[in-house]
Every structure is written in C-alpha cells, then in structure tokens.
Design a protein around this motif. Structure first.
Motif, mmCIF file in Angstrom:
data_model
loop_
_atom_site.group_PDB
_atom_site.id
_atom_site.type_symbol
_atom_site.label_atom_id
_atom_site.label_comp_id
_atom_site.label_asym_id
_atom_site.label_seq_id
_atom_site.Cartn_x
_atom_site.Cartn_y
_atom_site.Cartn_z
ATOM 1 N N LEU A 60 0.840 -1.193 0.000
ATOM 2 C CA LEU A 60 0.000 0.000 0.000
ATOM 3 C C LEU A 60 0.880 1.249 0.000
ATOM 4 O O LEU A 60 0.676 2.186 -0.779
ATOM 5 N N SER A 121 -3.034 -9.940 -3.217
ATOM 6 C CA SER A 121 -2.987 -10.032 -1.766
ATOM 7 C C SER A 121 -4.370 -9.797 -1.173
ATOM 8 O O SER A 121 -4.811 -10.486 -0.261
ATOM 9 N N CYS A 125 -6.765 -12.307 0.878
ATOM 10 C CA CYS A 125 -7.108 -11.955 2.244
ATOM 11 C C CYS A 125 -8.615 -12.032 2.451
ATOM 12 O O CYS A 125 -9.095 -12.505 3.472
ATOM 13 N N ARG A 129 -11.131 -14.539 5.032
ATOM 14 C CA ARG A 129 -11.819 -13.736 6.046
ATOM 15 C C ARG A 129 -13.321 -13.890 5.915
ATOM 16 O O ARG A 129 -14.045 -13.904 6.907
ATOM 17 N N ARG A 196 -19.964 -4.181 11.252
ATOM 18 C CA ARG A 196 -18.609 -3.679 11.119
ATOM 19 C C ARG A 196 -17.781 -4.577 10.203
ATOM 20 O O ARG A 196 -17.099 -4.116 9.299
ATOM 21 N N PHE A 203 -15.961 -3.188 1.859
ATOM 22 C CA PHE A 203 -14.999 -2.161 1.428
ATOM 23 C C PHE A 203 -13.889 -2.780 0.588
ATOM 24 O O PHE A 203 -13.561 -2.302 -0.490
ATOM 25 N N HIS A 204 -13.333 -3.871 1.082
ATOM 26 C CA HIS A 204 -12.217 -4.471 0.356
ATOM 27 C C HIS A 204 -12.672 -5.084 -0.970
ATOM 28 O O HIS A 204 -11.964 -5.002 -1.964
ATOM 29 N N SER A 493 -17.230 0.114 8.809
ATOM 30 C CA SER A 493 -16.062 -0.496 9.409
ATOM 31 C C SER A 493 -15.426 0.405 10.460
ATOM 32 O O SER A 493 -14.886 -0.061 11.453
ATOM 33 N N ARG A 522 -13.647 -4.586 20.519
ATOM 34 C CA ARG A 522 -12.485 -4.992 19.753
ATOM 35 C C ARG A 522 -11.299 -4.083 20.073
ATOM 36 O O ARG A 522 -10.168 -4.495 20.132
ATOM 37 N N HIS B 316 -4.854 1.112 8.234
ATOM 38 C CA HIS B 316 -4.555 -0.305 8.077
ATOM 39 C C HIS B 316 -3.522 -0.741 9.090
ATOM 40 O O HIS B 316 -3.636 -1.788 9.717
ATOM 41 N N THR B 320 -4.552 -3.667 11.562
ATOM 42 C CA THR B 320 -4.099 -5.029 11.328
ATOM 43 C C THR B 320 -2.648 -5.286 11.677
ATOM 44 O O THR B 320 -2.334 -6.252 12.337
HETATM 45 C C1 HEM Z 1 -5.952 -2.107 -1.741
HETATM 46 C C2 HEM Z 1 -5.568 -1.521 -0.740
HETATM 47 C C3 HEM Z 1 -6.207 -1.571 0.616
HETATM 48 C C4 HEM Z 1 -6.785 -0.517 1.226
HETATM 49 C C5 HEM Z 1 -6.950 0.884 0.669
HETATM 50 C C6 HEM Z 1 -7.232 -0.970 2.508
HETATM 51 C C7 HEM Z 1 -7.840 -0.147 3.440
HETATM 52 C C8 HEM Z 1 -8.212 -0.551 4.694
HETATM 53 C C9 HEM Z 1 -8.680 0.315 5.712
HETATM 54 C C10 HEM Z 1 -8.861 1.828 5.551
HETATM 55 C C11 HEM Z 1 -8.931 -0.428 6.802
HETATM 56 C C12 HEM Z 1 -9.362 0.101 8.136
HETATM 57 C C13 HEM Z 1 -10.734 -0.179 8.452
HETATM 58 C C14 HEM Z 1 -10.857 -0.419 9.909
HETATM 59 O O1 HEM Z 1 -10.120 0.151 10.712
HETATM 60 O O2 HEM Z 1 -11.691 -1.222 10.247
HETATM 61 C C15 HEM Z 1 -8.619 -1.778 6.496
HETATM 62 C C16 HEM Z 1 -8.750 -2.845 7.354
HETATM 63 C C17 HEM Z 1 -8.342 -4.117 7.058
HETATM 64 N N1 HEM Z 1 -7.782 -4.564 5.877
HETATM 65 FE FE1 HEM Z 1 -7.382 -3.462 4.284
HETATM 66 N N2 HEM Z 1 -6.922 -2.292 2.657
HETATM 67 C C18 HEM Z 1 -6.278 -2.697 1.524
HETATM 68 C C19 HEM Z 1 -5.776 -3.935 1.265
HETATM 69 C C20 HEM Z 1 -5.835 -4.996 2.140
HETATM 70 C C21 HEM Z 1 -5.188 -6.243 1.934
HETATM 71 C C22 HEM Z 1 -4.304 -6.564 0.750
HETATM 72 C C23 HEM Z 1 -5.486 -7.032 2.997
HETATM 73 C C24 HEM Z 1 -5.048 -8.431 3.303
HETATM 74 C C25 HEM Z 1 -3.890 -8.918 3.002
HETATM 75 C C26 HEM Z 1 -6.351 -6.272 3.875
HETATM 76 C C27 HEM Z 1 -6.902 -6.708 5.074
HETATM 77 C C28 HEM Z 1 -7.490 -5.894 6.006
HETATM 78 C C29 HEM Z 1 -7.898 -6.328 7.320
HETATM 79 C C30 HEM Z 1 -7.740 -7.731 7.877
HETATM 80 C C31 HEM Z 1 -8.432 -5.208 7.970
HETATM 81 C C32 HEM Z 1 -8.924 -5.100 9.385
HETATM 82 C C33 HEM Z 1 -10.180 -5.786 9.633
HETATM 83 C C34 HEM Z 1 -10.536 -5.619 11.048
HETATM 84 O O3 HEM Z 1 -10.002 -4.719 11.692
HETATM 85 O O4 HEM Z 1 -11.377 -6.392 11.479
HETATM 86 N N3 HEM Z 1 -6.540 -5.032 3.326
HETATM 87 N N4 HEM Z 1 -8.172 -1.833 5.199
#
Ligand code: HEM
Lengths: 572, 359
Positions: A60, A121, A125, A129, A196, A203-204, A493, A522, B316, B320
């Motif tokens: 990222l 990725s 992921c 999940r 959430r 979102f993803h 989220s 959480r 992120h 995470t």
């Molecule tokens: C493409 C770019 C990506 C962006 C812009 C992005 C953005 C975000 C953002 C803003 C959050 C925060 C939301 C929160 O706090 O709950 C988040 C959470 C998360 N993202 Fe991403 N993400 C990206 C890619 C990925 C990838 C590649 C993975 C896995 C390998 C991933 C796995 C997760 C997980 C596990 C969470 C947290 C879930 C949780 O807190 O329960 N994301 N992401």
C-alpha cells in the motif's frame, strides 16, 4: 463459598484471550517462519507472505510512493507535447526516464506490478476472512469467562430476583437491543456489531470491483476529437475524427452510432470590471440523432454538461472563429469559398491559420498555381497602431489580416502537413507596385485585391467553430458502484464497534442473587462501558438491588486486588 | 452592470477589512493562550511523573476502585468499572494549559472567547468575499486559505462545544491560523474574480467544501499527532528514570496523556477518512463531466490518491499490522504531509488541469 481459581490459568489471561477471540476476522500476525523445503513449501510461504498484513501495508505504501514520479514528470497520457519538450531539453536524462517508463508511470510495468500484487494479496485476504466471518455468524458468541472482573468494563450488584429470572430478563433485554444472545451455563453471552465486519469486507471487495471496472474502461476506452464549424456536422465513424486514441482492446465496431450538426455556438464574456473578458458561458446548440436513422433531437452541450448517447459522451472542449473567405482567380471565377477554422493564440482569441487553395486557381497569366494565405484574426481589433493582439474574446470589432503567397504548397510531397501551418519553401509572396509584400487588413465584406490581376480574397463574414471530444469509457457505472460501496463499507467499518456483553447471575451465600455484567470491545473505547452502564441500568430495573451485607472480613480478598466484586461472584 | 461591479468591489473591501480584523483578534487570542500557558506553569503538578515513577517503583497504583456506599445502602444504579488494557501506562491526562492555576484558567477562557470572536469575524469576511464574487469563495488559493482556517477553527470550537478536552489545541491552532492568514493576505492575495466555466458546477460546492473540511480535520489530527510524539517521548523518558528538561516538564505535563492524544488523533483521522474518500469520488464524478474522464492522473488527482493511500495505510497499520503508537503516528504525519503538498505544492510547483486563475 469457595473462591476457586483454575490452577492452569492463574491469571486468567488465556481465558480472557478466548473471550476476545474472533471479535474480528483480522488474521494473527505471527513472525515469518522459514519455509519447508520444496516448491510447494516455498509457494505456500510466498503466498503467506503476500497475504500477510505486513506485506499488504508495505505494498500500500509502495503504491503511494510509486504514484509520485508521475505527478512530477510529464506524462505521455496527459501531455505528449510536454514530454517531447522534456526529451529535447534533457538529452541524457530523457532516455533513462524512457527506459524506466517514467513518461507513462501509471501503465508502467513496475507500477502495474505493485497494484496487481496488492490486489492478489487483497483477494487472498478477503476469501479466508469471508469464510471465517460466515463461521462466526453461524456459531454463537463465546461463553462468559470465569472472571468477569478482568474485562475492560464491569459492574455487579445483588438482587432478590432469582438467577433464572435475571438471565431471562437479560436475554430478553439483549435480544431487544439487537444483540445476538444466548444462555450458556450460568451466564448470558451476547454480541453485536457484525455490520462492522460486513462493512470491512464490503470495502475491500469494492476496491477490487473499482479496480476491475477502471481497468476494463482503460482497455475498451476510446477518445477522439472533432472540430466542427457552425452549420457543419459530424457522424461517429473513425474516419471523421481529427485525432483518435483508443485502448488496446477497442475495435471500431465499438463506436456508438450517432451523428450531430452544430447549429450555433454561443460564448458570452464579462464586459466590465476587473475580470473583463472572463468567459461566462460557452454552449453549443446541436441537432443530433442516435443510431443510423434516428429521429432528430435538439440539445445544448456546455462545459460540465456533455451529451450522453449510450456509452459515448460528447464534450465541448474548445472554440474559436472561422472567417468565411472567397478566393477569386485572375478571371474573377470563384476558386475557393469556405469557413476556415483558425486556432486561438490567447485568451482574447487572437487566432491564426492558413487558407490553402490547392487546385482550380490560375494566376494572371493563366498558369495553374497554388495559393497559401496566412491569416491572423482579431475578434476585437484595438485600432491601427496598437500592439498586435485582440482586445476582447467576443466579435466586437473583427479584423482579418491576410498575407498571401503563391507557388507550390508542397502538400503532394507525402510529408504530412499541419492544416494550420504554411510551408513556404516553394512559395513566393506577392509584391505591390513599391516592391513591398502585399498584406491586407479586412473588415467583414472587404476584399484584398492581389497585385497584377492575380485575383482577390474577400472576407465575407465570421462563423464560430467548436471542438468536440467524444469519449467512450465503459465500466463507469461499475466503478461508481464500487466507489459508493467502498464509502459505506468504510463508514460501517470505522464507526461501528463490534463488542460482547456477558451477564452472569448466580446465587450468593446468603441466597441473594449476585449479578455480574461485563463488556468487551475490539478496541478500547469509551462506548463499551457507556453501553454496559445503560444495559445494567435497564436490567437493574427488572432485578432491583438488594441491601448489601455487612462487609465480611472473613471472606478472603479477591486475588485481583483492584476490583472488589459483589459478594458471591466468581462462583463455579 | 457598473453599479453591480461597484457593490462587488465595496463588498470585497469589506471582506478584506474583516479578514484583517480577524487576524488582529486571533493575535489577541494568541497572546491570551500564551498567558494561559505562562500562568499555568506556576503550578508544578508533575502528575505524569508521579504516575510513572510510582509504576516504576513497582507499587502499582490501583487501576480502579469501586466505591461502596454504606453498609446497607441500596445502589441507585450499578456502577461501571473501567480498566485499561493490560500493559498500557496508566497516566492521567494533564490538567490543560492553565495547569489548575486560576488566573491561567481565566486567560484560557478569555482566549477561547477571543477565538470565538475572531472566528465570527473571519467567517463574516469569508461570506463577504463570497457575496462580492457571487459564488462559493473557493476559486483561488487566497480564498482556499481564508476558508480553510475558518473551518479549522470551526472544528476546534465545535469540539469544545461538544465538551471534548481540546482546549490545549488553542495555542497551536491560533499560531498556524495566523501563519495561514498571513500567507493568504501577503503572498496569495488575488482580487476577487470570476470562475472559468469549468468551475461552474454544483460539484464545486460538494467537492471543494468537503476537501476543505477534510483538510481542516486532518490538520487538527496532525497537531494532536505531533503533540502525541512529544508527550510519548516524555513519558518514555520518565518511565525509564530520565529527567526531562524544565520546559518539557512544564509544558508536556499539562497535556493529555500520550494514550489519550494518540486515541484522539486516531479518532479524528478515522472519522474524516470516509469523507475524504467521498471527496475524491465526487472529484472524479465532476472530472467525468468536465473533462471527459473520471480519472486521468492529473497531478492534483494523483496527490489526492497518494494522500488517500497514505491515510489508508495509517488506518490499516493500526487495524491489522499492529503498528500502534509512534510508527503509526509517523505514518499519519506523512499522510498529512501529502495533503499539504497537494494543497500548496501541486498548485505552486506543478501545472495541471487544476490550475486556475491566480494560483
Ligand atoms: C488495496 C488496498 C487496501 C486498502 C486501501 C485498505 C484499506 C483498509 C482500511 C482503511 C482499513 C481500516 C478499516 C478499519 O479500521 O476497520 C482496512 C482494514 C483491514 N484490511 Fe485493508 N486495505 C487494503 C488492502 C488490504 C489487503 C491486501 C489485505 C489483506 C492482506 C487487507 C486486510 C485488512 C484487514 C484484515 C483489515 C482489518 C479488519 C478488522 O479490523 O477487522 N486489506 N483496510
């Protein structure tokens, strides 16, 4: 009553961890392990790394970093002339940049590599999940840990109501507050805020949809320009365009069939004040028809208001003037009559261009020649003796300056030539009686006579032209849907907290029921204790407090000295 | 027509006078905040030190206590006991700039009142400017700057109204607002003018207003992040048995605890991130209407994207990768740096489709 503590877990840490387990679907980050030998081992290791949070974060940040050079170095996609200028100015750096793809960063190999890895990725992921989340939704919230006092928010009281009554009331209350609740043993376990997780997954997923839609649009995109003079028309076929660009999978069959006719172009400008001359409106009145034999419809195209026909959008991007000129030869025969679009040079639309009379013209001696007439146009001429340049963008005092040449235009040489430039290598100017070059400043209706009976050029009047950009970019709707889903998913989220509440009710020593409530979120948040307080208040109404017994020094203190739970808690 | 132009010029002059007046009042507020800090330094509370050194000595201060009413009393309502996560430093929030000093508190209140007044005057100035140009006051950088600082102060005052503990932000905010306005009236000033047709769209109102608002909130978050870094360093030093300098002691002790500052900046950044996402999407939709493509890697677009990715990386990291604390804070600052560059750098150093009249 006995205060037993499980010997295997004296601090209750492990139990506490279980209470908070699966409160999210975010994977655990463990230290990278050395891969097992063999291709499969390495592949698995690589996949683990790629889908790990650390690498996702790295990718990222790398993406952000990689986007920077494209904003500082001219890009072929946005401004090819600037790239050419940069190349000729930096002869050593230019080729290096070229090799690194720095003139087209956003379609370069390395930029693509980063985002493709990121999205692989992301998919790697999301899938696990999602499964995990489905599993969580289908199972029930984990039962109460033995020692609720250790949770971030805790409360307790004693009540005359029976433990069963308390649990029933708690279950009803939590269900009413839209918790997923169930009774497990002596306690009610409840959880809320699954939205959430849904939001986060949505979102993803939306990011993937957005990227695919954008990529699709780039591949099938087409973009062409066409300059149309008032009174002329255009039909959407490849050959009619002045210039045309398209994505790699585009074929000419993809062009949406339509045609239009430019009825009138209107530009109005600020007449007074410090912003005299600033444009107020630009609009083009069109008559258009969809398909090959569609019905004629009228419309107005403005800046910010394109005409949309199917996937195609027609934008108004530029405008200018096209003086109508009539050229006569030595015998007085009309050899040319047309509106000649001239290119604007400045904000006041001082314009320039060339009239090229290719055939039909014979000079005074009857010999076939070609004419090239350089033209400068001032929509508002400032008056004789003033510095060259129009004073105002509107047609207030139009003046056409002509500079005729005769000879060979060189258009047949095979080298492509701009219609706005004159190649004078085989052209000669006209001389007047004094041997000076002939030039003419014409007002509408006036005629410049060429010396020696070589004919004349008449400035009949002025029409306007408008430039239209026709763009087709499929997938826009999907991109928009993805973007909107991303916003809502993100909001869910970030603003919804996933949390658990436990209510335990057990009979105390003196037969009075002891109620304990605890909450866990959480992440640490002030909302969790607040909500627990509300819930406790409501439950307290159904199971009102009983008088406290006298403090009994005989009861051994809780091993955790910070919190003194009500009498009889932590039983069993 | 000329009459209208004259009124407009008149309004523009009123606007300028109001902006200058707002600067004067902000200056007064600035001095009042300084006095608050000065008087506050008289009280040497040393709460952070006390809490941390107690910890260090191993005599753990009780995290929570449950107050018991008398022997047979019946509770009105059960009391909720809160405990912080294991491993967290239990540092109480500082008392604020006035440090518990009465005179300091008085100056603090005066400072806030002056800030409210300055905000009102500046807002009037922005509105007069809008009236003079007969459009939203977001056509050039001068107008961006005056609107931006108004919104930033508005956000601060709104947080105060919501009874959030943010008065400590006052001094930092007024300082930068004065810088921002100084820059606006000297370097960036542009006589009121009309917009080019590309800016005639309701998307201007949607896209630019949210962009300015997000910037103001990101700014507040960034200030809190910087203070967090200082305070965290201070707490770490104390916990390690070090003795920070007198100035650090006096100033940092009065700020909220590092944990609170960290949480505050996270909340602020997380809260506006969806709006920032929306801002970019609104911009893309507008670009689709105005320029025939919704995304074209124009420098302004690119830097909005970079800013977005940087903030996404920050969130992120916290959600995470377990990058809490300082590492995440640096990311947040980098992200804000991207926002700033997009705002100033791109307008000044890079030319693109977003360059309009007079920078
Ligand atoms: C493409 C770019 C990506 C962006 C812009 C992005 C953005 C975000 C953002 C803003 C959050 C925060 C939301 C929160 O706090 O709950 C988040 C959470 C998360 N993202 Fe991403 N993400 C990206 C890619 C990925 C990838 C590649 C993975 C896995 C390998 C991933 C796995 C997760 C997980 C596990 C969470 C947290 C879930 C949780 O807190 O329960 N994301 N992401």
């Amino acid at each position: 009553m006995s205060k037993t503590t499980a010997p295997t877990d004296p601090t209750g840490e492990q139990e506490l961890a279980e209470a908070g387990s699966q409160l999210s679907t975010a994977p655990d980050e463990s230290a990278p392990q050395l891969p097992a030998l063999g291709v499969v081992g390495w592949a698995r290791w690589f996949w683990r790394q790629l889908t790990s949070m650390r690498v996702a974060l790295l990718l990222l940040l790398l993406l952000a970093l990689a986007a920077i050079p494209g904003s500082l170095i001219p890009q072929t996609g946005t401004d090819a002339t600037k790239v050419a200028a940069f190349r000729s100015a930096h002869t050593t750096l230019g080729p290096v940049y070229e090799r690194l793809g720095l003139f087209h960063v956003y379609s370069s190999v390395w930029f693509s590599a980063i985002y493709i890895l990121l999205f692989v990725s992301l998919i790697g992921c999301i899938v696990p999940r999602t499964w995990q989340f489905v599993g969580q939704v289908r199972s029930r919230p984990p039962g109460a840990p033995r020692r609720l006092t250790r949770l971030p928010a805790y409360t307790t009281w004693r009540t005359e109501a029976s433990p069963e009554q308390v649990r029933e009331a708690a279950l009803a209350l939590l269900n009413k507050r839209r918790f997923r609740a169930h009774t497990a043993g002596d306690a009610v376990a409840a959880e809320k805020g699954y939205l959430r997780e849904i939001g986060n997954l949505a979102f993803h997923v939306a990011l993937i949809v957005l990227l695919v839609a954008f990529g699709w649009g780039q591949l099938f995109k087409s973009e062409g320009n066409k300059l149309v003079v008032e009174g002329d028309g255009f039909s959407n076929t490849l050959t009619q365009y002045d210039d045309f660009k398209s994505g790699s999978l585009f074929t000419s069959d993809d062009l949406v069939p339509f045609s239009f006719h430019l009825d009138k172009f209107t530009g109005t400008y600020e007449m007074t004040g410090p912003n005299r001359g600033t444009a107020r409106t630009f609009q083009a009145a069109l008559t258009y028809s969809e398909g090959a034999y569609g019905k004629d419809k009228k419309t107005i195209v403005k800046v910010n208001h394109p005409l949309e026909i199917g996937d195609a959008k027609v934008y108004l991007t530029a405008h200018g003037y096209a003086p109508v000129m009539t050229v006569r030869d030595g015998k007085g025969d009309v050899v040319y009559r047309d509106a000649v679009p001239l290119l604007p040079l400045d904000n006041n639309v001082t314009s320039t261009g060339v009239v090229k009379v290719m055939d039909g013209y014979r000079n005074a001696r009857g010999v076939t020649e070609q004419l090239g007439i350089k033209a400068f146009f001032y929509p508002t001429f400032g008056g004789a003796g003033t510095e060259a340049g129009s004073r105002f963008p509107a047609l207030l005092n139009p003046l056409l300056n002509l500079e005729p040449y005769h000879g060979d235009l060189g258009v047949d040489s095979g080298i492509p030539q701009s219609v706005y430039q004159l190649d004078k290598t085989h052209m000669k100017d006209f001389k007047d009686a004094k041997g000076l070059q002939v030039r003419g400043n014409l007002k509408p209706g006036e005629t410049l006579t060429l010396p020696g009976g070589a004919g004349s050029v008449t400035y009949e009047g002025t029409r306007q032209w408008a430039n239209f950009q026709v763009v087709q970019e499929p997938g826009g709707g999907w991109a928009l849907a993805g973007a909107l889903t991303a916003i809502f998913g993100l909001a869910a989220s970030l603003f919804i907290q996933r949390r658990r509440v436990w209510v335990r009710a057990v009979p105390g020593d003196d037969g009075v029921t002891v109620v304990e409530m605890a909450g866990l979120g959480r992440s640490e948040s002030a909302k969790v204790p607040e909500e627990l307080g509300d819930l406790a208040g409501l439950l307290y109404e159904r199971a009102p407090g009983a008088p406290e017994p006298d403090p009994d020094p005989a009861v051994s203190p809780d091993p955790d000295p910070h919190v003194v739970p009500a009498e009889g808690a932590e039983q069993q | 027509m000329t009459l209208a132009a004259a009124t407009n010029e008149h309004l523009a002059n009123i606007s300028n006078t109001l902006i200058y007046s707002a600067m004067a009042v902000y200056t007064l507020a600035f001095f009042a905040y300084i006095l608050e800090w000065l008087f506050g330094s008289r009280s040497k509370v040393g709460r952070t030190a006390a809490a941390l050194t107690a910890d260090a000595r191993g005599a753990k201060a009780p995290a929570v206590t449950v107050r018991r009413n008398g022997g047979t009393a019946v509770l009105e309502r059960p009391e909720v006991v809160v405990r912080s996560a294991a491993g967290a430093r239990d540092v109480p929030d500082g008392p604020g700039a006035h440090g518990g000093d009465e005179q300091g508190d008085l100056y603090g209140r005066i400072a806030v009142s002056l800030t409210v007044l300055a905000f009102a005057v500046e807002l009037a100035g922005v509105i007069a400017r809008a009236a003079s140009v007969e459009r939203a006051p977001w056509g050039n950088m001068y107008e961006f700057n005056i609107t931006f600082s108004t919104v930033a102060v508005g956000v601060y005052l709104a947080l105060l109204t919501l009874r959030k503990n943010v008065r400590w932000l006052g001094l930092f905010l007024t300082t930068t607002v004065l810088l921002d306005l100084g820059l606006a009236v000297t370097v960036l000033y542009t006589a009121s003018d009309q917009l080019v047709p590309a800016l005639h769209s309701y998307w201007l109102y949607i896209h630019v207003s949210t962009a300015i608002f997000c910037g103001a909130v990101f700014y507040v978050g960034a200030v809190a992040t910087i203070l967090y870094l200082f305070k965290d360093g201070y707490e770490t030093k104390l916990a390690g048995g070090g003795t920070p300098g007198r100035f650090a002691n006096s100033v940092l002790d009065r700020l909220p605890s590092a944990a609170s500052l960290d949480k505050f900046s996270y909340r602020v950044n997380a809260a506006v991130f969806p709006l920032w996402t929306f801002t970019i999407i609104a911009g893309a939709i507008w670009a689709g209407d105005a320029w025939g493509r919704y995304w074209g890697w124009d420098p302004k677009e690119t830097w909005s994207f970079i800013t977005w990715v940087a903030y996404a990386g920050y969130l992120h990291a916290r959600a995470t990768a377990g990058w809490k604390g300082r590492k995440a804070a640096y990311l947040a600052l980098i992200a804000f740096g991207c926002w700033l560059f997009n705002y100033y750098g791109v307008n000044i150093f890079v030319s693109g489709k977003h360059s309009y009249a007079g920078v």
